[in-house]
Scaffold this motif. Structure first.
Motif, PDB file in Angstrom:
ATOM      1  N   TRP A  49       0.829  -1.207   0.000  1.00 38.19           N
ATOM      2  CA  TRP A  49       0.000   0.000   0.000  1.00 38.19           C
ATOM      3  C   TRP A  49       0.865   1.259   0.000  1.00 38.19           C
ATOM      4  O   TRP A  49       0.597   2.214  -0.736  1.00 38.19           O
ATOM      5  CB  TRP A  49      -0.930  -0.003   1.220  1.00 38.19           C
ATOM      6  CG  TRP A  49      -1.997  -1.062   1.162  1.00 38.19           C
ATOM      7  CD1 TRP A  49      -2.247  -1.927   0.141  1.00 38.19           C
ATOM      8  CD2 TRP A  49      -2.956  -1.375   2.183  1.00 38.19           C
ATOM      9  NE1 TRP A  49      -3.296  -2.753   0.462  1.00 38.19           N
ATOM     10  CE2 TRP A  49      -3.755  -2.441   1.703  1.00 38.19           C
ATOM     11  CE3 TRP A  49      -3.205  -0.857   3.456  1.00 38.19           C
ATOM     12  CZ2 TRP A  49      -4.790  -2.990   2.455  1.00 38.19           C
ATOM     13  CZ3 TRP A  49      -4.239  -1.398   4.211  1.00 38.19           C
ATOM     14  CH2 TRP A  49      -5.025  -2.450   3.708  1.00 38.19           C
ATOM     15  N   PHE A  96      -6.641   6.871  -3.131  1.00 38.54           N
ATOM     16  CA  PHE A  96      -6.615   5.419  -3.277  1.00 38.54           C
ATOM     17  C   PHE A  96      -5.213   4.947  -3.664  1.00 38.54           C
ATOM     18  O   PHE A  96      -4.291   5.756  -3.798  1.00 38.54           O
ATOM     19  CB  PHE A  96      -7.667   4.975  -4.295  1.00 38.54           C
ATOM     20  CG  PHE A  96      -9.076   5.274  -3.855  1.00 38.54           C
ATOM     21  CD1 PHE A  96      -9.731   4.417  -2.975  1.00 38.54           C
ATOM     22  CD2 PHE A  96      -9.730   6.406  -4.290  1.00 38.54           C
ATOM     23  CE1 PHE A  96     -11.024   4.695  -2.544  1.00 38.54           C
ATOM     24  CE2 PHE A  96     -11.021   6.697  -3.870  1.00 38.54           C
ATOM     25  CZ  PHE A  96     -11.672   5.836  -2.989  1.00 38.54           C
ATOM     26  N   LEU A  97      -5.053   3.635  -3.829  1.00 35.25           N
ATOM     27  CA  LEU A  97      -3.717   3.092  -4.086  1.00 35.25           C
ATOM     28  C   LEU A  97      -3.066   3.702  -5.314  1.00 35.25           C
ATOM     29  O   LEU A  97      -1.849   3.928  -5.344  1.00 35.25           O
ATOM     30  CB  LEU A  97      -3.790   1.564  -4.227  1.00 35.25           C
ATOM     31  CG  LEU A  97      -4.168   0.787  -2.964  1.00 35.25           C
ATOM     32  CD1 LEU A  97      -4.221  -0.706  -3.257  1.00 35.25           C
ATOM     33  CD2 LEU A  97      -3.185   1.072  -1.821  1.00 35.25           C
ATOM     34  N   PHE A 133      -9.953   5.333  -7.517  1.00 33.07           N
ATOM     35  CA  PHE A 133     -10.349   3.964  -7.208  1.00 33.07           C
ATOM     36  C   PHE A 133     -10.066   3.045  -8.386  1.00 33.07           C
ATOM     37  O   PHE A 133     -10.302   3.395  -9.543  1.00 33.07           O
ATOM     38  CB  PHE A 133     -11.844   3.935  -6.873  1.00 33.07           C
ATOM     39  CG  PHE A 133     -12.387   2.551  -6.646  1.00 33.07           C
ATOM     40  CD1 PHE A 133     -12.099   1.867  -5.469  1.00 33.07           C
ATOM     41  CD2 PHE A 133     -13.168   1.924  -7.617  1.00 33.07           C
ATOM     42  CE1 PHE A 133     -12.598   0.585  -5.256  1.00 33.07           C
ATOM     43  CE2 PHE A 133     -13.674   0.650  -7.407  1.00 33.07           C
ATOM     44  CZ  PHE A 133     -13.392  -0.023  -6.230  1.00 33.07           C
ATOM     45  N   ASP A 140      -7.769  -1.584  -5.449  1.00 37.20           N
ATOM     46  CA  ASP A 140      -8.477  -1.254  -4.207  1.00 37.20           C
ATOM     47  C   ASP A 140      -9.573  -2.274  -3.925  1.00 37.20           C
ATOM     48  O   ASP A 140      -9.766  -2.683  -2.772  1.00 37.20           O
ATOM     49  CB  ASP A 140      -9.098   0.143  -4.316  1.00 37.20           C
ATOM     50  CG  ASP A 140      -8.065   1.227  -4.509  1.00 37.20           C
ATOM     51  OD1 ASP A 140      -7.263   1.451  -3.583  1.00 37.20           O
ATOM     52  OD2 ASP A 140      -8.053   1.850  -5.582  1.00 37.20           O
ATOM     53  N   TYR A 157      -5.313   5.084   4.620  1.00 32.96           N
ATOM     54  CA  TYR A 157      -5.882   4.372   3.465  1.00 32.96           C
ATOM     55  C   TYR A 157      -7.121   3.594   3.876  1.00 32.96           C
ATOM     56  O   TYR A 157      -8.132   3.579   3.157  1.00 32.96           O
ATOM     57  CB  TYR A 157      -4.840   3.446   2.840  1.00 32.96           C
ATOM     58  CG  TYR A 157      -5.421   2.590   1.750  1.00 32.96           C
ATOM     59  CD1 TYR A 157      -5.886   3.158   0.572  1.00 32.96           C
ATOM     60  CD2 TYR A 157      -5.545   1.203   1.904  1.00 32.96           C
ATOM     61  CE1 TYR A 157      -6.446   2.374  -0.430  1.00 32.96           C
ATOM     62  CE2 TYR A 157      -6.097   0.421   0.917  1.00 32.96           C
ATOM     63  CZ  TYR A 157      -6.551   1.014  -0.244  1.00 32.96           C
ATOM     64  OH  TYR A 157      -7.120   0.241  -1.225  1.00 32.96           O
ATOM     65  N   MET A 167     -10.983   3.907   2.319  1.00 33.73           N
ATOM     66  CA  MET A 167     -11.809   2.805   1.822  1.00 33.73           C
ATOM     67  C   MET A 167     -13.131   2.712   2.582  1.00 33.73           C
ATOM     68  O   MET A 167     -14.205   2.563   1.980  1.00 33.73           O
ATOM     69  CB  MET A 167     -11.041   1.490   1.928  1.00 33.73           C
ATOM     70  CG  MET A 167      -9.885   1.357   0.948  1.00 33.73           C
ATOM     71  SD  MET A 167     -10.460   1.300  -0.777  1.00 33.73           S
ATOM     72  CE  MET A 167     -11.264  -0.318  -0.816  1.00 33.73           C
TER      73      MET A 167
END
Length: 217
Positions: free
Chosen positions: A141, A154-155, A159, A163, A187, A191
């Motif tokens: 992550w 997001f990662l 998104f 994710d 993080y 989510m």
């Protein structure tokens, strides 16, 4: 388009493509079939949709796709504008790599911290292997965010399928009160604040089906 899934409280594999669909505003009908019941009709209902006998299963007209990652790949091709994989080639390669690692790995964490939204939040004694799994996930992550996360929380900024693949880990870290870094916590909060994520959790908490072997953990 239909998605056949198991119990939202327990089925981490079902959560992944469901979140990919809902998170990208792709319309679909969900069919929920409870898992590990004593009723053979439930298993028969799953087999009606796929000879693999497992969920999730995506049905798109004459096309049937099973396995969570295969479904996400299909959706990425079917709905390219949804951006389920990053547009940048290097970011896309990394997103696919970490998603595949999630798909096939982290067995100790899966076994010792099964997904169970009903579970009262409390820690358990984890094995060295499970702790190594957690450290690796935190590294993934952190690396994804550092290299490709500038465009959002997001990662990979916005998104993505990555994710969706890691979403059940967020529930595990939360339910088992796993000690994590500030970056990981941020993080996780991103989510959990997603409307689609929150909707899945709400539905899961409303379920009354029980899988005893999971509740024992």
């Amino acid at each position: 388009m239909k998605l056949v899934i198991g119990n939202k409280n327990y089925s981490s594999w079902s959560m992944r493509p469901w979140l990919a669909l809902r998170g990208c505003d792709i319309a679909f009908e969900e069919i929920v079939i409870p898992l590990y019941t004593a009723d053979p009709a439930d298993k028969a209902r799953i087999l009606e949709h796929s000879p693999a006998g497992k969920v999730p299963i995506l049905i798109d007209g004459a096309v049937t796709v099973w396995d969570s990652l295969a479904i996400i790949e299909y959706l990425a091709e079917r709905f390219p504008a949804a951006g389920l994989w990053p547009a940048d080639a290097a970011a896309r390669a990394l997103a696919r790599s970490v998603s595949a690692e999630m798909h096939s790995g982290f067995q100790a964490l899966r076994s010792e911290c099964p997904m169970n939204l009903h579970r009262a939040v409390r820690p358990v004694q984890l094995s060295a292997d499970a702790k190594a799994n957690i450290a690796r996930i935190e590294d993934i992550w952190r690396d994804c965010r550092a290299r490709h996360g500038a465009g959002g929380p997001f990662l990979f900024g916005r998104f993505s399928g990555a994710d969706a693949m890691f979403a059940p880990v967020v529930t595990r870290f939360h339910s088992f009160a796993v000690p994590v870094t500030a970056d990981t916590r941020a993080y996780m909060e991103t989510m959990m604040a997603m409307p689609a994520f929150a909707a899945w959790v709400k539905d899961g908490l409303a379920e009354t089906w029980i899988i005893e072997r999971v509740e024992a953990v």
